[in-house]
Enzyme design. Sequence first.
Site, mmCIF file in Angstrom:
data_model
loop_
_atom_site.group_PDB
_atom_site.id
_atom_site.type_symbol
_atom_site.label_atom_id
_atom_site.label_comp_id
_atom_site.label_asym_id
_atom_site.label_seq_id
_atom_site.Cartn_x
_atom_site.Cartn_y
_atom_site.Cartn_z
ATOM 1 N N GLU A 117 -18.795 -1.621 -16.597
ATOM 2 C CA GLU A 117 -17.560 -2.402 -16.471
ATOM 3 C C GLU A 117 -16.367 -1.534 -16.091
ATOM 4 O O GLU A 117 -15.530 -1.940 -15.293
ATOM 5 C CB GLU A 117 -17.274 -3.170 -17.753
ATOM 6 C CG GLU A 117 -18.210 -4.352 -18.000
ATOM 7 C CD GLU A 117 -18.191 -5.369 -16.875
ATOM 8 O OE1 GLU A 117 -17.163 -5.473 -16.174
ATOM 9 O OE2 GLU A 117 -19.202 -6.054 -16.683
ATOM 10 N N TYR B 15 -10.086 -8.374 -20.106
ATOM 11 C CA TYR B 15 -11.274 -8.700 -19.311
ATOM 12 C C TYR B 15 -12.488 -7.909 -19.797
ATOM 13 O O TYR B 15 -13.564 -8.474 -20.061
ATOM 14 C CB TYR B 15 -11.064 -8.432 -17.808
ATOM 15 C CG TYR B 15 -12.405 -8.364 -17.122
ATOM 16 C CD1 TYR B 15 -13.099 -9.534 -16.812
ATOM 17 C CD2 TYR B 15 -13.053 -7.151 -16.906
ATOM 18 C CE1 TYR B 15 -14.379 -9.496 -16.287
ATOM 19 C CE2 TYR B 15 -14.329 -7.102 -16.388
ATOM 20 C CZ TYR B 15 -14.983 -8.277 -16.078
ATOM 21 O OH TYR B 15 -16.249 -8.230 -15.575
ATOM 22 N N CYS C 249 -22.046 -24.903 -3.380
ATOM 23 C CA CYS C 249 -21.410 -24.699 -4.688
ATOM 24 C C CYS C 249 -21.776 -25.830 -5.657
ATOM 25 O O CYS C 249 -21.616 -27.008 -5.340
ATOM 26 C CB CYS C 249 -19.901 -24.636 -4.535
ATOM 27 S SG CYS C 249 -19.045 -24.346 -6.106
ATOM 28 N N ASP D 13 -11.232 -12.327 -14.307
ATOM 29 C CA ASP D 13 -11.084 -11.257 -13.321
ATOM 30 C C ASP D 13 -10.721 -11.906 -11.983
ATOM 31 O O ASP D 13 -10.400 -13.085 -11.938
ATOM 32 C CB ASP D 13 -12.382 -10.448 -13.206
ATOM 33 C CG ASP D 13 -13.426 -11.206 -12.410
ATOM 34 O OD1 ASP D 13 -13.505 -12.439 -12.578
ATOM 35 O OD2 ASP D 13 -14.148 -10.590 -11.619
#
Length: 341
Positions: A44, A126, A208, A144
């Site tokens: 991360e 985050y 989507c 994010d």
Amino acid sequence: MLTSEYLTCPDLFADTVVDWQKTDGRNALPWQQDPSPYRVMVSELMLQQTQVTTVIPYFQRWMQKLPDIHALAAADTDTVMALWQGLGYYARARNLHKAAKYIVFDLGEFPFELNDLLTIPGIGRYTAGAIRSFAYDAYGPIVDGNVRRLFCRLFGIEGVPTTSAVDKKLWALADALTPKQNNRRFAQALLDLGATVCKPKQADCLSCPLQTQCVAFNTGRVAELPTAKPKKMTPTKAGHFLWIEQGDKLLLQKRPDSGIWADLWSLPQVDETAESLLQAKLQGQFQHVFSHYKLDASVWHPVSGVSEPAGSSWYNKEQVLEIGLPAPIRSWIEKNWLKKS
DNA sequence: CACTCGTGGAA
DNA sequence: TTTCCAAGAGT
């Protein structure tokens, strides 16, 4: 904000994206294998403002050299910076090193609670949520760049997403929509949707799973959302670097622990009024673009006999390969030294 | 809140 | 070629 079925029934949202992720998401990334808190934290930090394809080789090398948090806590700064060299945003490497020492020597174990994760250097809201989700498969909201874009379009949120008002809305949505289970796959689903479907340009709305509920799609505003932030002119700065060779060695200087290229080794940099430049000969120039300014760099051969700058050391061609150098400096050294016989 | 902090991929 | 911007955080 328009009302959405997803706001009255958050589980519907979670179930939809989780189901999509199982078949259409990314499930073979290196840090998804054995997602320990340490591996997730390292990945991360590397992934902050950095693309997946760029991070993968760095992550592999890092884990080979520093396979667990104790190895990192015991490592020296030069080892850490060398492993990070070329990735950019070097404060992340320093913070990661601090984080490991803090966890090993002060906490004794890797934190689980969000508030405890937030006390770790380099870990913000985050990243804390990402570690909760990916390492513990526990509740951990994330916002994010991917989530910002996805939510702004899905809920038709106007305004520049990084402003505090919009940011607050986005986190409220993330808090409300994040489920109590399947958090690992849920978080991955948000990132995958943003990265592979709800892309900045050329969004692939036809594939989507949220299309029917998407405000931007249904009002033809996918290209307009999220609202672009006004761009500013970036200044150009001049930088002067010294090329000092002696025998088979080159003089390099450790940069200060703050500012650009902090804690990396570099060609000694001097002010343009420096005495060492008075009778120096120009070896060459290059330009380098940062996120917030452009650098016009000049490399000078000073006259012999200039005093060595503070904090400098001599490196031969083999040693230079093992230390952390700024990308353009490394490139310059390769072209003008290593590849020259 | 505005600014600092890198680099490279992709359109 | 230019432009955008990427699994953001710290000050």
